[in-house]
Design an enzyme around this catalytic site. Structure first.
Site, PDB file in Angstrom:
ATOM      1  N   GLU A  20       0.860  -1.201   0.000  1.00 52.34           N
ATOM      2  CA  GLU A  20       0.000   0.000   0.000  1.00 52.34           C
ATOM      3  C   GLU A  20       0.898   1.255   0.000  1.00 52.34           C
ATOM      4  O   GLU A  20       1.988   1.238   0.590  1.00 52.34           O
ATOM      5  CB  GLU A  20      -0.810  -0.037   1.308  1.00 52.34           C
ATOM      6  CG  GLU A  20      -1.632   1.191   1.615  1.00 52.34           C
ATOM      7  CD  GLU A  20      -2.203   1.165   3.052  1.00 52.34           C
ATOM      8  OE1 GLU A  20      -1.506   0.701   3.987  1.00 52.34           O
ATOM      9  OE2 GLU A  20      -3.345   1.611   3.221  1.00 52.34           O
ATOM     10  N   LYS A  62      -9.401   1.946  -1.813  1.00 49.22           N
ATOM     11  CA  LYS A  62      -9.603   1.328  -0.492  1.00 49.22           C
ATOM     12  C   LYS A  62     -10.976   1.692   0.077  1.00 49.22           C
ATOM     13  O   LYS A  62     -11.304   2.884   0.223  1.00 49.22           O
ATOM     14  CB  LYS A  62      -8.491   1.815   0.444  1.00 49.22           C
ATOM     15  CG  LYS A  62      -8.468   1.172   1.820  1.00 49.22           C
ATOM     16  CD  LYS A  62      -7.210   1.657   2.549  1.00 49.22           C
ATOM     17  CE  LYS A  62      -7.011   1.043   3.906  1.00 49.22           C
ATOM     18  NZ  LYS A  62      -5.716   1.466   4.491  1.00 49.22           N
ATOM     19  N   CYS A 109      -4.742  -3.099   2.582  1.00 50.11           N
ATOM     20  CA  CYS A 109      -4.468  -3.091   4.020  1.00 50.11           C
ATOM     21  C   CYS A 109      -5.675  -3.442   4.890  1.00 50.11           C
ATOM     22  O   CYS A 109      -6.083  -4.582   4.957  1.00 50.11           O
ATOM     23  CB  CYS A 109      -3.855  -1.743   4.427  1.00 50.11           C
ATOM     24  SG  CYS A 109      -3.076  -1.864   6.053  1.00 50.11           S
TER      25      CYS A 109
HETATM   26  N1  CDV Z   1      -2.927   1.159   6.692  1.00 52.43           N
HETATM   27  C1  CDV Z   1      -3.884   0.488   7.344  1.00 52.43           C
HETATM   28  O1  CDV Z   1      -4.964   0.285   6.806  1.00 52.43           O
HETATM   29  N2  CDV Z   1      -3.600   0.065   8.608  1.00 52.43           N
HETATM   30  C2  CDV Z   1      -4.573  -0.690   9.366  1.00 52.43           C
HETATM   31  C3  CDV Z   1      -4.591  -0.462  10.836  1.00 52.43           C
HETATM   32  C4  CDV Z   1      -3.414  -0.951  11.585  1.00 52.43           C
HETATM   33  C5  CDV Z   1      -4.850   0.910  11.178  1.00 52.43           C
HETATM   34  C6  CDV Z   1      -4.416  -2.185   9.146  1.00 52.43           C
HETATM   35  O2  CDV Z   1      -5.452  -2.823   9.063  1.00 52.43           O
HETATM   36  O3  CDV Z   1      -3.324  -2.696   9.107  1.00 52.43           O
END
Ligand code: CDV
Length: 369
Positions: free
Chosen positions: A51, A142, A213
């Site tokens: 990401e 996202k 993510c």
């Molecule tokens: N960049 C992200 O989406 N981080 C999220 C949390 C840790 C805030 C994750 O799901 O890893």
């Protein structure tokens, strides 16, 4: 059931070590191109990056200066796709010169037309770029933005300001087929109106879906792809290794978690999400982190490739730039899709109404006494 013909594709998870806030884009591009070179020399077909791969994970900072904030984004318009965007064009040109497909995350500054008056919208996005065709096959924005709008007041806290800096993705979960990736894939011209859909299933060009993510923690996205027959889910991430304000994992502990305990738990949850959802949708997944100490804040590694039974079949060993390469046989998705997770036979839509009616929790009424 006869064993289906093998459908192999060689993929790589291109984990990145930290990219510091002070580092120019060019450094990241050079490192990423070196991973592309390594992948090409190992006969890889598809390389998956994290990401927001071109810069530091800037949502961990409160950035009041709009000029600095917008400097992390890549400008995109209908006439200027990400692979032509000036800062990052050399990366895509390099992938194209090597004939490699890539998944890569970036901060998207989207102008819906080229007029200077057009409003800009900011997304946390990923592109699937075909190195053979020299163009983006699919873009993903996202959907599940984590974090908060206002910064945590504690000095030194790891911020998570994605809800401040980005709009939620508006493209849904579009699965797509990747051409020229698996030899002998069945084409539309080879079937006719009398061919039952089930006969062509699992024989066409590979079906891919993208997540970013935090999306990997939400089964809704995985299942949306599962319902399109997905065989390969690609997910890049930047996951903090220690953020008690954000995760609240200390709330019910007698003692606050140490940094080591917190990181161990976060790695466990990372693996739990990607293995269980790969199993429940009978697909492979390539899950790729940016790792190490970035701007004084630790990121987990945990980069791994998972098979349709939920086993991790390859994983990173470092917190640095590292290529994890494995050959996948997409035919392995078919057993789960035909048996335990044959959605058409086993899902019960009449029982799932609540899933689309309600976002948050409403508990059953309290008991009288
Ligand atoms: N960049 C992200 O989406 N981080 C999220 C949390 C840790 C805030 C994750 O799901 O890893």
């Amino acid at each position: 059931m006869n064993a289906p013909n093998p459908r192999t594709i060689r993929v790589a998870a291109a984990q990145l070590g930290p990219i510091q806030r002070s580092e120019p884009r060019q450094n990241a591009l050079t490192r990423m191109c070196a991973l592309l070179d390594k992948a090409a020399s190992d006969s890889v077909r598809l390389v998956v990056f994290p990401e927001l791969a071109f810069t530091t994970f800037f949502p961990r900072h409160y950035i009041p200066d709009n000029k600095e904030l917008h400097g992390y984004f890549e400008l995109e318009t209908p006439a200027l796709p990400i692979n032509e965007s000036p800062n990052v064009k050399p990366f895509f040109a390099h992938a194209e010169s090597l004939g490699l497909d890539v998944y890569v995350g970036y901060a998207e500054a989207w102008k819906h037309d080229d007029g200077s008056q057009a409003e800009t919208t900011y997304y946390n996005s990923a592109a699937y770029f075909s190195g053979r065709l020299g163009k983006v096959l699919q873009k993903y924005r996202k959907v599940h933005l984590p974090g908060v709008v206002e910064p945590f007041p504690e000095p030194g806290a790891t911020q998570q300001l994605e809800k401040r800096y980005f709009k939620n993705g508006d493209l849904g979960f579009p699965a797509f087929r990747v051409p020229d990736a698996v030899e002998g894939s069945l084409k539309l011209s080879e079937v006719n109106n009398n061919t039952p859909a089930t006969e062509a299933r699992g024989k066409g060009d590979p079906i891919v879906g993208m997540l970013i993510c935090n999306d990997r923690r939400w089964p809704e996205g995985w299942r949306s792809y599962g319902l399109q027959g997905v065989e390969l889910v690609l997910c890049g991430y930047n996951t903090t290794a220690y953020a008690p304000q954000l995760l609240g994992s200390d709330l019910h502990q007698q003692q606050p978690l140490t940094r080591e305990e917190a990181e161990k738990e976060i790695l466990y949850h990372n693996r739990l999400c990607v293995t269980s959802n790969s199993y429940m949708n009978s697909c492979f997944s390539v899950n790729v982190g940016k790792a190490g100490n970035e701007d004084g804040h630790d990121l987990i590694s945990g980069t791994c490739i998972v098979d349709p039974k939920g086993y991790v079949i390859a994983e990173a060993k470092t917190k640095e730039d590292e290529l994890v390469v494995v050959e996948l046989d997409l035919a392995a998705c078919q057993a789960g899709k035909a048996k335990t997770f044959d959605f058409g036979r086993h899902r019960r839509l009449e029982s799932y109404g609540l899933l689309l009616e309600r976002a948050g929790v409403i508990e059953p009424e309290l008991l009288a006494e």
